[in-house]
Each structure stands twice: as C-alpha cells, then as structure tokens.
Design an enzyme around this catalytic site. Structure first.
Site, PDB file in Angstrom:
ATOM      1  CG  ASP A  11      -2.277   1.526   1.124  1.00 29.50           C
ATOM      2  OD1 ASP A  11      -2.818   1.255   0.196  1.00 29.50           O
ATOM      3  OD2 ASP A  11      -2.148   2.051   2.313  1.00 29.50           O
ATOM      4  CB  SER A  12      -0.105   4.808  -0.569  1.00 30.85           C
ATOM      5  OG  SER A  12      -1.083   5.335   0.150  1.00 30.85           O
ATOM      6  CB  CYS A  74      -3.011   1.425  -2.926  1.00 35.39           C
ATOM      7  SG  CYS A  74      -2.690   3.320  -2.852  1.00 35.39           S
ATOM      8  CD  GLU A 154      -1.392   8.215   6.718  1.00 33.53           C
ATOM      9  OE1 GLU A 154      -0.249   9.178   7.608  1.00 33.53           O
ATOM     10  OE2 GLU A 154      -1.895   7.494   5.724  1.00 33.53           O
ATOM     11  CB  CYS A 186      -9.501   4.898  -0.085  1.00 33.93           C
ATOM     12  SG  CYS A 186      -8.616   5.586   0.795  1.00 33.93           S
ATOM     13  CG  HIS A 188      -6.083   5.735   4.849  1.00 37.94           C
ATOM     14  ND1 HIS A 188      -5.193   5.275   3.644  1.00 37.94           N
ATOM     15  CD2 HIS A 188      -4.651   6.144   5.539  1.00 37.94           C
ATOM     16  CE1 HIS A 188      -4.113   5.940   3.690  1.00 37.94           C
ATOM     17  NE2 HIS A 188      -4.005   6.383   5.231  1.00 37.94           N
TER      18      HIS A 188
HETATM   19  N1  DGL Z   1      -4.079   3.585  -0.129  1.00 40.34           N
HETATM   20  C1  DGL Z   1      -4.624   4.704  -0.613  1.00 40.34           C
HETATM   21  C2  DGL Z   1      -5.888   3.734  -1.175  1.00 40.34           C
HETATM   22  O1  DGL Z   1      -6.505   2.927  -1.126  1.00 40.34           O
HETATM   23  C3  DGL Z   1      -5.009   5.857  -0.317  1.00 40.34           C
HETATM   24  C4  DGL Z   1      -3.623   7.000   0.068  1.00 40.34           C
HETATM   25  C5  DGL Z   1      -3.247   7.756   0.117  1.00 40.34           C
HETATM   26  O2  DGL Z   1      -3.384   8.521  -1.052  1.00 40.34           O
HETATM   27  O3  DGL Z   1      -2.038   7.375  -0.532  1.00 40.34           O
HETATM   28  O4  DGL Z   1      -5.990   4.356  -1.659  1.00 40.34           O
END
Ligand code: DGL
Length: 268
Positions: A11-12, A74, A154, A186, A188
């Site tokens: 993930d990011s 992600c 976060e 997403c 998060h």
């Molecule tokens: N992990 C990203 C997603 O699921 C969200 C956070 C980001 O913008 O990096 O799209």
C-alpha cells in the site's frame, strides 16, 4: 500440496493494514510480507505515471522476498496501475481491490444505486464506475473523492467531532442520490468505519478487503498454493520506506498488536 511462501501485500502507507487484517483473518496459516510506502504517501494526489513507477519498484521488492502472490491493497494503485503491473510481472498472481469492491457492492445493493468513495486519483480513474457498468448494466454509480479521510485516519482522528462532521459533509451528497450501498474504495477508510456508518445510517457499507481475502483464499486453495495448516507460528513481516511512529500506533489499532516495521530502501 502446499506453499509456505509468504503473500506480499502493499500500500502507499499504513492504510493497507486494513487489508492485512482481512487476509490474515481469512487465512490464519499464511505468512505475510507487507510493504508500506510511508516515504511517498499519499498516492491519491499523484499522477498515474508516478504511482505506476512506485508500484513497479515495490512489486520488484516483494518478489525478492519470494512471495507467492501479490495483493495490491492500495485502491489508487489498483485503479490506475493494475494492467501495467500484470503486463510487467507475468509469473506471479497479482490481485487488485476494485473488482472485489464491485462484486461485494453488487451483492450489497438492492436499489442498484451505489456510492463509491476513494482518493482523487481513484475517483478520477473511473475504474470503479467502469467495472460496475461492465458487470451490471442497470446499476447507477455515484462517486466521490474524500481526500481528507486519509490524514484523519493517519492522525488517529477517527472518532472525534472533526471526523464526524467531515464524514457528514462528504457523504451527504451521496445520500441525496439515494444510494443503498457504499463501497470504501480506499484502504484508510475502514479506520473511519464508525463515523461513516453514523453518517450514512441504513446504507450498507462495503469494505472490498473482506471479499478480496475470501476470493484470494479460494484462488490459492484451487491452485494448491495455501500454506500448510499446521503452520501455527505464521509470520507477519512489515517493511516501510520511511520510519513513522504512525505505523506502530495504527498497526495496534488495526491488528490488535503494535508491529515494528523495518525501514528499507527501494532500488530505483
Ligand atoms: N492507500 C490509498 C488507497 O487505498 C490511500 C492513501 C493515499 O492517498 O496514498 O487508495
């Protein structure tokens, strides 16, 4: 036959821990290697080219860890780069989130009016909308980027009045469209689940990771690639591109235990 090599998940940043949670719960014997690109998060406000470049580096890193499959946790990467990744990395099964979110969303809706929320890059890609319309001609999809949810999650501001009002403001637009199901596009957003539930009332909230975990398990089982059932001491390993105190805190919130992540440099 079995395969004890780990599943790679990336993930990011820390959001993908919500996907680790579902995969780990669905497959209790699987070793998991997680990579969070904490040095370069967020991906949601970046271009497709940039996010593709980062994702290719991460997949290469995970392959060096001898993973048997890769889960693109992600949604931003899933929506923008999946095709490129599968063209480059042809020898390892790669799973993305959008198709699972769509399947789960179609099961959840009765009115065929469905909402999708995600990062700016995910919504801009139209990947969810395209996949919904391909799967069901009679569906109507309403999409909304909710960029403030990521920093709120976060920061651990998932239950306070700021999270509450942000959820209400973002989601009212979708409620006005009379959706009866909402896909959390997403990683998060499941961290804000309580606030989102309160904001949308009786609308069914769909976390694609739940469906993803179940289907990945079926895939691995069919391919004789599940780990041995006797493996009770399975290992969860975490790697990040920059140290962040958030990782420990959020891993405790999501996985019930604070995990220490190792900082690594990706070869570019
Ligand atoms: N992990 C990203 C997603 O699921 C969200 C956070 C980001 O913008 O990096 O799209």
């Amino acid at each position: 036959m079995s395969d004890n090599r780990p599943i790679g998940i990336f993930d990011s940043g820390v959001g993908g821990l919500t996907v680790v949670k579902e995969v780990a719960a669905a497959m209790p014997f699987e070793n998991i290697v997680y990579f969070g690109d904490t040095a370069r998060v967020p991906y949601g406000s970046k271009s497709k080219d940039t996010v593709t470049k980062f994702s290719v580096q991460i997949v290469k890193y995970l392959l060096k860890k001898n993973v048997k499959a890769i889960v693109v946790a992600c949604n931003t990467v899933s929506a923008n780069c999946y095709e490129e990744l599968t063209k480059i990395f042809t020898d390892t099964p790669i799973f993305e989130m959008v198709s699972f979110g769509v399947k789960a969303g179609l099961e959840a809706t009765s009115s065929q009016r469905i909402g999708v929320i995600g990062t700016e890059a995910t919504i801009r890609s139209n990947a969810y909308e395209r996949a919904f319309y391909d799967a069901a001609a009679d569906i109507t999809v309403f999409s909304k980027a909710c960029p403030l949810f990521v920093p709120l999650a976060e920061e651990g501001w998932t239950e306070n009045s700021v999270a509450e009002i942000t959820s209400e403001i973002y989601l009212q637009e979708l409620l006005d469209k009379e959706i009866d199901a909402l896909v959390l596009g997403c990683t998060h957003y499941p961290l804000l689940l309580n606030c989102i539930h309160r904001a949308v009332g009786s609308v069914k909230v769909v976390n694609p990771a739940v469906r993803a975990a179940a289907e990945i398990k079926t895939f691995l089982s069919t391919a004789n690639m599940l780990a041995e059932c006797v493996q009770h001491d399975r290992k969860l390993s975490f790697f990040v591109s920059d140290f962040t105190a958030k990782f420990n805190r959020i891993s405790k919130v999501v996985l019930g235990k604070a995990h220490i992540a190792e900082k690594v440099d990706l070869e570019v």
